[in-house]
Design a protein around this motif. Structure first.
Motif, PDB file in Angstrom:
ATOM      1  N   LEU A  97       0.823  -1.211   0.000  1.00  0.00           N
ATOM      2  CA  LEU A  97       0.000   0.000   0.000  1.00  0.00           C
ATOM      3  C   LEU A  97       0.858   1.263   0.000  1.00  0.00           C
ATOM      4  CD1 LEU A  97      -2.834  -1.254   2.335  1.00  0.00           C
ATOM      5  CD2 LEU A  97      -2.981  -0.813  -0.126  1.00  0.00           C
ATOM      6  N   VAL A  98       1.946   1.246   0.749  1.00  0.00           N
ATOM      7  CA  VAL A  98       2.854   2.401   0.739  1.00  0.00           C
ATOM      8  C   VAL A  98       3.407   2.605  -0.671  1.00  0.00           C
ATOM      9  CG1 VAL A  98       5.107   3.238   1.567  1.00  0.00           C
ATOM     10  CG2 VAL A  98       3.439   2.304   3.193  1.00  0.00           C
ATOM     11  N   GLN A  99       3.823   1.516  -1.294  1.00  0.00           N
ATOM     12  CA  GLN A  99       4.349   1.587  -2.660  1.00  0.00           C
ATOM     13  C   GLN A  99       3.282   2.107  -3.624  1.00  0.00           C
ATOM     14  OE1 GLN A  99       5.878  -2.133  -4.169  1.00  0.00           O
ATOM     15  NE2 GLN A  99       6.166  -1.333  -6.214  1.00  0.00           N
ATOM     16  N   ALA A 100       2.070   1.586  -3.517  1.00  0.00           N
ATOM     17  CA  ALA A 100       0.988   1.991  -4.418  1.00  0.00           C
ATOM     18  C   ALA A 100       0.657   3.478  -4.257  1.00  0.00           C
ATOM     19  CB  ALA A 100      -0.251   1.142  -4.169  1.00  0.00           C
ATOM     20  N   VAL A 101       0.565   3.939  -3.027  1.00  0.00           N
ATOM     21  CA  VAL A 101       0.264   5.352  -2.789  1.00  0.00           C
ATOM     22  C   VAL A 101       1.349   6.223  -3.414  1.00  0.00           C
ATOM     23  CG1 VAL A 101       0.099   7.136  -0.996  1.00  0.00           C
ATOM     24  CG2 VAL A 101      -1.170   4.988  -0.743  1.00  0.00           C
ATOM     25  N   GLU A 102       2.606   5.840  -3.228  1.00  0.00           N
ATOM     26  CA  GLU A 102       3.707   6.606  -3.803  1.00  0.00           C
ATOM     27  C   GLU A 102       3.646   6.618  -5.332  1.00  0.00           C
ATOM     28  OE1 GLU A 102       8.382   5.828  -4.075  1.00  0.00           O
ATOM     29  OE2 GLU A 102       7.668   6.171  -2.030  1.00  0.00           O
ATOM     30  N   VAL A 103       3.444   5.449  -5.927  1.00  0.00           N
ATOM     31  CA  VAL A 103       3.402   5.350  -7.388  1.00  0.00           C
ATOM     32  C   VAL A 103       2.287   6.207  -7.971  1.00  0.00           C
ATOM     33  CG1 VAL A 103       2.831   3.773  -9.298  1.00  0.00           C
ATOM     34  CG2 VAL A 103       4.518   3.100  -7.578  1.00  0.00           C
ATOM     35  N   PHE A 104       1.084   6.091  -7.424  1.00  0.00           N
ATOM     36  CA  PHE A 104      -0.050   6.788  -8.045  1.00  0.00           C
ATOM     37  C   PHE A 104      -0.108   8.262  -7.700  1.00  0.00           C
ATOM     38  CE2 PHE A 104      -1.269   2.293  -8.318  1.00  0.00           C
ATOM     39  CZ  PHE A 104      -1.346   2.223  -9.702  1.00  0.00           C
ATOM     40  N   THR A 105       0.335   8.672  -6.530  1.00  0.00           N
ATOM     41  CA  THR A 105       0.382  10.110  -6.266  1.00  0.00           C
ATOM     42  C   THR A 105       1.433  10.764  -7.157  1.00  0.00           C
ATOM     43  OG1 THR A 105       1.818   9.782  -4.342  1.00  0.00           O
ATOM     44  CG2 THR A 105      -0.538  10.059  -3.923  1.00  0.00           C
ATOM     45  N   ASN A 106       2.566  10.116  -7.349  1.00  0.00           N
ATOM     46  CA  ASN A 106       3.585  10.664  -8.248  1.00  0.00           C
ATOM     47  C   ASN A 106       3.093  10.698  -9.689  1.00  0.00           C
ATOM     48  OD1 ASN A 106       5.460  11.201  -6.238  1.00  0.00           O
ATOM     49  ND2 ASN A 106       6.426   9.209  -6.431  1.00  0.00           N
ATOM     50  N   LYS A 107       2.422   9.642 -10.105  1.00  0.00           N
ATOM     51  CA  LYS A 107       1.963   9.553 -11.493  1.00  0.00           C
ATOM     52  C   LYS A 107       0.912  10.588 -11.831  1.00  0.00           C
ATOM     53  CE  LYS A 107       0.198   6.438 -14.992  1.00  0.00           C
ATOM     54  NZ  LYS A 107      -0.011   5.065 -15.393  1.00  0.00           N
ATOM     55  N   TYR A 108      -0.030  10.825 -10.925  1.00  0.00           N
ATOM     56  CA  TYR A 108      -1.173  11.664 -11.251  1.00  0.00           C
ATOM     57  C   TYR A 108      -1.127  13.060 -10.642  1.00  0.00           C
ATOM     58  CZ  TYR A 108      -3.123   7.555 -13.380  1.00  0.00           C
ATOM     59  OH  TYR A 108      -3.338   6.466 -14.185  1.00  0.00           O
ATOM     60  N   ARG A 109      -0.116  13.363  -9.890  1.00  0.00           N
ATOM     61  CA  ARG A 109      -0.021  14.703  -9.278  1.00  0.00           C
ATOM     62  C   ARG A 109       0.041  15.791 -10.338  1.00  0.00           C
ATOM     63  NH1 ARG A 109       4.837  15.025  -5.667  1.00  0.00           N
ATOM     64  NH2 ARG A 109       3.632  13.415  -4.647  1.00  0.00           N
ATOM     65  N   GLY A 110       0.816  15.583 -11.374  1.00  0.00           N
ATOM     66  CA  GLY A 110       0.999  16.633 -12.370  1.00  0.00           C
ATOM     67  C   GLY A 110       0.347  16.337 -13.708  1.00  0.00           C
ATOM     68  N   VAL A 111      -0.622  15.444 -13.712  1.00  0.00           N
ATOM     69  CA  VAL A 111      -1.288  15.106 -14.968  1.00  0.00           C
ATOM     70  C   VAL A 111      -1.994  16.335 -15.515  1.00  0.00           C
ATOM     71  CG1 VAL A 111      -3.197  13.775 -15.962  1.00  0.00           C
ATOM     72  CG2 VAL A 111      -1.591  12.693 -14.409  1.00  0.00           C
ATOM     73  N   GLY A 112      -1.988  16.447 -16.808  1.00  0.00           N
ATOM     74  CA  GLY A 112      -2.732  17.550 -17.403  1.00  0.00           C
ATOM     75  C   GLY A 112      -1.979  18.184 -18.524  1.00  0.00           C
TER      76      GLY A 112
END
Length: 112
Positions: A97-112
């Motif tokens: 879960l820690v890994q998943a949160v890190e991966v997806f927050t990094n991936k989608y933080r700057g989407v756009g």
């Protein structure tokens, strides 16, 4: 209604964050929110959902319905799957879960 991978107006994908078959998330965003990201250059709000199951049961697909109110409000919803017992200890599940949160927050933080 239930959210299916081919539901109109919702973009759905399964995205792995690790090598195990259960280390996968279900990512959903409305077409409207995704178009706004592209037009405005600003990422949609992100909701990460960690399902329960007493460390030994449950899976991400069971929780798709909960995403509907957030999708209607233009959130990107990521329902995190993770290894449950006996595939992982509690510590392994927390690590997932820690890994998943890190991966997806990094991936989608700057989407756009």
């Amino acid at each position: 209604g239930v959210i299916y991978s081919n539901q109109p107006n919702i973009n759905f994908s399964k995205e792995a964050y690790g090598p195990h078959e259960k280390q996968v998330a279900q990512v959903m965003i409305s077409q409207k929110a995704q178009e706004a990201e592209m037009t405005n250059g600003k990422a949609a709000p992100l909701l990460l959902f960690l399902h329960g199951g007493a460390w030994g049961s449950g899976f991400a697909t069971m929780y798709r319905l909960l995403s509907l109110p957030f999708l209607k409000r233009n959130y990107r919803v990521v329902i995190l799957g993770y290894r449950t017992y006996p595939d992982a200890t509690i510590e392994g599940q927390v690590d997932d879960l820690v890994q998943a949160v890190e991966v997806f927050t990094n991936k989608y933080r700057g989407v756009g």
